[in-house]
Design a protein around this motif. Structure first.
Motif, short mmCIF file in Angstrom:
data_model
loop_
_atom_site.label_atom_id
_atom_site.label_comp_id
_atom_site.label_asym_id
_atom_site.label_seq_id
_atom_site.Cartn_x
_atom_site.Cartn_y
_atom_site.Cartn_z
N ARG A 226 -10.76 -5.08 -6.72
CA ARG A 226 -9.70 -4.17 -7.14
C ARG A 226 -8.89 -3.77 -5.92
O ARG A 226 -9.44 -3.54 -4.84
N LEU A 227 -7.56 -3.68 -6.09
CA LEU A 227 -6.67 -3.38 -4.97
C LEU A 227 -5.92 -2.07 -5.21
O LEU A 227 -5.32 -1.86 -6.28
N TYR A 228 -5.96 -1.21 -4.19
CA TYR A 228 -5.11 -0.02 -4.14
C TYR A 228 -4.12 -0.22 -3.00
O TYR A 228 -4.50 -0.65 -1.91
N THR A 229 -2.87 0.11 -3.24
CA THR A 229 -1.86 0.00 -2.19
C THR A 229 -1.25 1.36 -1.93
O THR A 229 -1.04 2.16 -2.86
N ILE A 230 -0.95 1.62 -0.66
CA ILE A 230 -0.36 2.90 -0.25
C ILE A 230 0.86 2.60 0.60
O ILE A 230 0.77 1.91 1.63
N GLY A 231 2.01 3.09 0.16
CA GLY A 231 3.23 2.99 0.95
C GLY A 231 3.50 4.33 1.62
O GLY A 231 3.46 5.37 0.96
N ILE A 232 3.74 4.34 2.93
CA ILE A 232 3.95 5.60 3.64
C ILE A 232 5.29 5.59 4.36
O ILE A 232 5.86 4.54 4.65
N TYR A 270 -0.80 1.99 -7.26
CA TYR A 270 0.05 2.13 -6.08
C TYR A 270 0.33 3.62 -5.87
O TYR A 270 0.56 4.37 -6.81
N PHE A 271 0.29 4.03 -4.59
CA PHE A 271 0.57 5.43 -4.25
C PHE A 271 1.62 5.46 -3.15
O PHE A 271 1.65 4.60 -2.27
N TYR A 272 2.46 6.50 -3.21
CA TYR A 272 3.47 6.70 -2.18
C TYR A 272 3.19 8.01 -1.46
O TYR A 272 2.95 9.05 -2.09
N ALA A 273 3.22 7.97 -0.12
CA ALA A 273 2.97 9.17 0.67
C ALA A 273 4.13 9.40 1.64
O ALA A 273 4.41 8.55 2.50
N ALA A 274 4.80 10.53 1.47
CA ALA A 274 5.92 10.85 2.35
C ALA A 274 5.52 11.83 3.44
O ALA A 274 6.28 12.03 4.39
N ASP A 275 4.37 12.46 3.31
CA ASP A 275 3.93 13.43 4.31
C ASP A 275 2.41 13.45 4.36
O ASP A 275 1.73 12.77 3.60
#
Length: 332
Positions: A226-232, A270-275
């Motif tokens: 299983r793959l989780y991706t995080i864009g920062i 997929y998750f996005y992190a701006a801070d």
């Protein structure tokens, strides 16, 4: 963990009973001895000095009482035990793949840059795990396996502390996301865990590497991973004030579409992190989603330790007999 217990604790009720019995025995013994020697006037002894034998005349009786107490404790069978936790069930094997390209130096996680913020959160994530094996992969123009899945979290923490950007260690820049996924999947191929997870963290697009990111995701998914991706980092074009007061315009290359597709192929998210706060929240969510189905049972190996008590009893009884028939011998 060391434990202590009495195998027969109910025997300890004899302690107060034995003390009462010995106390009454002493009382009767001293009463029966009254008048053995009679003096016309006890005032004749008022100026007599108090000798050692007189001051400590009760010592043999005290020693006998101590021997009785130890005997009762020995009969209760004192035991020491070593408690061990037996883990049953199946933990998770996971690999964290981290982008170390030059763009991870952008300080939009003030006061930290992207890589330093990621290191803090990843370390917190690892410290919350207990029974899951975790491996580390980094990627820039190429991918590098830093640690295979392991339960030695201290080593992982040290590896994360030492992470540096690719340009800082003389590596060619770029973001080979596909190679990062492929390296992580290669680590997990021999895993016997029922759950295998890859977490990919990047701030850019897959722009180098001999393996396409989508192809690598399909291969990993085909192996049951299983793959989780995080864009920062900030999206699009944004301005960032520099330490000298100038303002720099930065164009983010974050390819969220590809990261979403990778997560979809890998049956993850997929998750996005701006801070910093949102990045920590993402790892907290993954932590809840990927908890290990572990059962823990406790086993204690008990061992009798009454031998020392019995030896102590024998020593006290011998000492009491010696004192009573030598130093503290009394007239019949």
């Amino acid at each position: 963990m060391s434990e202590f217990r009495f195998a027969h604790p109910y025997v300890l009720i004899l302690l107060p009973l034995s003390i009462i019995f010995l106390y009454r025995w002493w009382q009767n013994r001293w009463r029966s001895r009254a008048g053995v020697l009679q003096y016309s006037d006890i005032r004749l002894l008022s100026n007599a000095s108090s000798s050692f034998r007189l001051r400590f005349r009760q010592l043999p009786n005290i020693i006998r009482l101590a021997a009785w107490v130890l005997l009762v404790i020995a009969l209760a069978r004192p035991q020491s035990g070593q408690t061990q936790n037996i883990i049953r069930g199946q933990g998770i094997d996971m690999v964290i793949a981290v982008d170390i390209s030059g763009s991870m130096a952008i300080p939009d996680f003030a006061p930290r840059n992207r890589l330093d913020a990621s290191k803090v959160v990843i370390k917190n994530f690892i410290s919350d795990r207990e029974y899951d094996r975790i491996g580390m992969v980094v990627f820039a123009n190429d991918s590098y396996q830093l640690a295979p899945p392991t339960l030695n979290y201290d080593i992982l923490q040290n590896i994360i502390d030492d992470l540096k950007l690719a340009p800082e260690v003389g590596l060619q820049d770029g973001s080979a996301v596909g190679l990062g996924i492929a390296s992580a999947a290669n680590m997990l191929r021999s895993s016997k865990s029922l759950s295998q997870v890859i977490i990919v963290l990047t701030d850019g697009e897959s722009n180098v590497g001999s393996i396409d990111a989508i192809t690598a995701a399909e291969a990993a998914s085909g192996l049951g991973m299983r793959l989780y991706t995080i864009g920062i980092g900030q999206r699009g074009v944004f301005s960032l004030e520099q330490p000298d007061g100038s303002v720099e315009t930065i164009n983010s290359n974050l390819d969220e579409g590809t990261l979403q597709e990778i997560a979809s192929i890998g049956n993850g998210e997929y998750f996005y992190a701006a801070d910093m706060t949102s990045l920590q929240a993402i790892y907290d969510r993954i932590d809840r989603l990927e908890r290990s189905p572990i059962e823990r049972s406790q086993f204690t190996r008990w061992q009798d330790i009454s031998d020392g008590w019995i030896i102590g009893i024998l020593i006290l009884l011998i000492l009491e007999r010696i004192l009573r028939h030598t130093i503290f011998q009394t007239i019949p």
